[in-house]
Design an enzyme around this catalytic site. Structure first.
Site, short mmCIF file in Angstrom:
data_model
loop_
_atom_site.label_atom_id
_atom_site.label_comp_id
_atom_site.label_asym_id
_atom_site.label_seq_id
_atom_site.Cartn_x
_atom_site.Cartn_y
_atom_site.Cartn_z
N LYS A 21 0.95 -1.26 -0.01
CA LYS A 21 0.16 0.04 -0.27
C LYS A 21 0.88 1.26 -0.09
O LYS A 21 1.90 1.27 0.52
CB LYS A 21 -0.69 0.13 1.35
CG LYS A 21 -1.80 -0.94 1.33
CD LYS A 21 -2.78 -0.70 2.59
CE LYS A 21 -3.83 -1.94 2.84
NZ LYS A 21 -4.95 -1.62 1.87
N ARG A 51 -10.13 -11.57 2.77
CA ARG A 51 -11.11 -12.54 2.05
C ARG A 51 -10.44 -13.80 2.34
O ARG A 51 -11.16 -15.06 2.63
CB ARG A 51 -11.80 -12.15 1.00
CG ARG A 51 -10.57 -12.20 -0.06
CD ARG A 51 -11.10 -11.72 -1.42
NE ARG A 51 -11.26 -10.29 -1.19
CZ ARG A 51 -11.44 -9.36 -2.08
NH1 ARG A 51 -11.90 -9.62 -3.29
NH2 ARG A 51 -11.24 -8.07 -1.80
#
Length: 458
Positions: free
Chosen positions: A237, A311
């Protein structure tokens, strides 16, 4: 019950009048004396969250006005606690808002995160209005404070080990069992994706497992994303996107608080809480884009982006949750930026195939002023997760419908549960409002608690 509440109705207490926008002049017309004159002098108009102290003839405090604005914020009483001098207070006159929500708002206004600066303080006390359950309001406030404290704690002090310790405290306080699978033991126990996501961190990944309630009761399982910090992995990120990633365990914080509510209220369920706790870090053994991971369910998963790690850990935990065929699986996760783009920070989406549950959820969200919005599990988008080399890719290759495709990915790992509901929460208040300071925030748990009370309460 919180010590900011007084149950004695005969307690001497300063009155608080709740005033909507434009009603200050009418209030002055029925309340003569220095207080009424002071309202005109101060320019008070009933603006939301505005607090005006009313003097008496001798320089003391005769009363308080609380501005409600247009009345759309049921928790605006959160502005009171920090604005009032020490003493005892009561709501006066005709109730202009839901009394329970006003009392909860007052309680929420006493929250301060003081772990690193400041110190706990005493607060003014509030006489509980008629028909307000102080124990229930206190229960809700404590749960919200738990969420805020867990999320606000920086990752250096809220590692997977620290999150496990917090879960163990909640379990111990409520007579629940606690177990944890850690590090290489995750591979032996067949949780390969939890291990893969967390193996690059200095602190080992783990699966937290809490159980409570009588064995024969309806099974309700809560699954919370416990990514204690998310660098994005090798798909790193940028710094501005990494700044708030201490909040990436917000799903875990919310399910722990919901579990605390369920246990304290003694709802008749067989409760299980599963939290995959990891840090998504960068090192030589980090999982990579293009890797193919085995899952607990046996589905092979192609990694399209290591920054979509939540996830993956949820999928292994959901597979375990589903193995017991519970009546209800609820998972909560700070999962996608796409959900924020679609609905903003204050309105979390949820996904379910169960229309009856969705209708109940809408009723409970309205009743508790805990906003939620159902989003579709749009089957045609399932094809966007196809992989040429594995059973599924965990992300699509396009920019659209990111929250929906994440929910569709998770749905693959639940088959036996009667109902599965996925919440894509933000877990953060970006702007201050009365009783809701900037920082970690509980989302969805009051509505879920209300629904579960209706289903499984006495």
């Amino acid at each position: 019950m919180l010590d900011i509440f007084i149950t004695r109705k005969d307690a001497a207490a300063t009155p608080i009048w709740q005033i909507r926008s434009g009603e200050a002049e009418a209030w002055c017309g029925t309340h003569a004396g220095p207080g009424a004159a002071w309202v005109a002098t101060s320019g008070f108009k009933g603006e939301a969250g505005k607090v005006l102290l009313l003097p008496d003839g001798s320089g003391g405090l005769a009363g308080v006005l609380l501005g409600l604005g247009d009345g759309s914020d049921p928790f605006v009483a959160g502005a009171l606690a920090s604005a009032l001098p020490m003493g005892d207070y009561r709501f006066a006159g005709e109730s202009r808002s839901d009394a329970s929500k006003a009392v909860l708002g007052y309680a929420l206004g006493t929250y301060r995160f003081t772990r690193y600066s400041g110190s706990p303080r005493d607060w003014p006390r509030l006489v509980l209005p008629e028909n307000v359950d102080g124990e229930e309001v206190s229960r809700l406030a404590r749960a919200i404070f738990l969420v805020r404290d867990l999320i606000n704690t920086p990752a250096a002090d809220m590692s997977p080990a620290d999150l496990a310790a917090a879960a163990e405290r909640v379990a111990a306080d409520n007579g629940a069992s606690f177990d944890v699978i850690e590090g290489e033991a995750l591979l032996a126990a067949n949780y390969p994706m939890i291990h893969a996501v967390g193996r690059a961190a200095a602190i080992a990944p783990r699966l937290i497992d809490v159980r409570w309630g009588r064995t024969e009761a309806p099974k309700v399982t809560l699954v919370g994303k416990g990514v204690c910090f998310d660098t994005g992995g090798l798909d790193l990120k940028p710094s501005n996107a990494m700044l708030l990633m201490k909040k990436d365990m917000g799903g875990a914080a919310c399910v722990l608080a919901l579990a605390q509510l369920i246990m304290e209220a003694k709802l008749d369920v067989r409760l299980r809480v599963l939290i995959p706790a990891v840090e998504n870090s960068v090192s030589g053994n980090a999982f990579r884009p293009g890797d193919i991971l085995q899952s607990r369910k046996g589905i092979t998963v192609e990694i399209g982006n290591t920054d979509a790690e939540g996830r993956l850990v949820l999928a292994d935990a959901l597979s375990e949750a589903d193995s017991e065929a519970p009546e209800l699986i609820i998972d909560m996760a700070t999962l996608t930026g796409a959900a924020r783009t679609a609905l903003g920070p204050d309105l979390p989406p949820f996904y379910t195939d169960d229309d009856t549950f969705a209708e109940e959820m809408a009723v409970s969200a309205e009743a508790m002023a805990d906003p939620l919005w159902r989003m579709p599990l749009w089957k045609p988008y399932d094809a966007w997760l196809e992989s040429k080399v594995a059973d599924v890719n965990h992300v699509s290759d396009g920019p659209f419908a990111g929250s929906i495709t994440a929910a569709l990915f998770l749905r693959r790992f639940v088959e036996k549960a009667a109902t599965h509901v996925h919440f894509d929460i933000y877990g953060w208040a970006p702007k201050p409002r009365p009783g809701r300071p900037v920082g970690g925030e509980a989302q969805g748990i009051r509505a879920l608690y209300h629904l579960l009370q209706r289903r499984y309460g006495a």
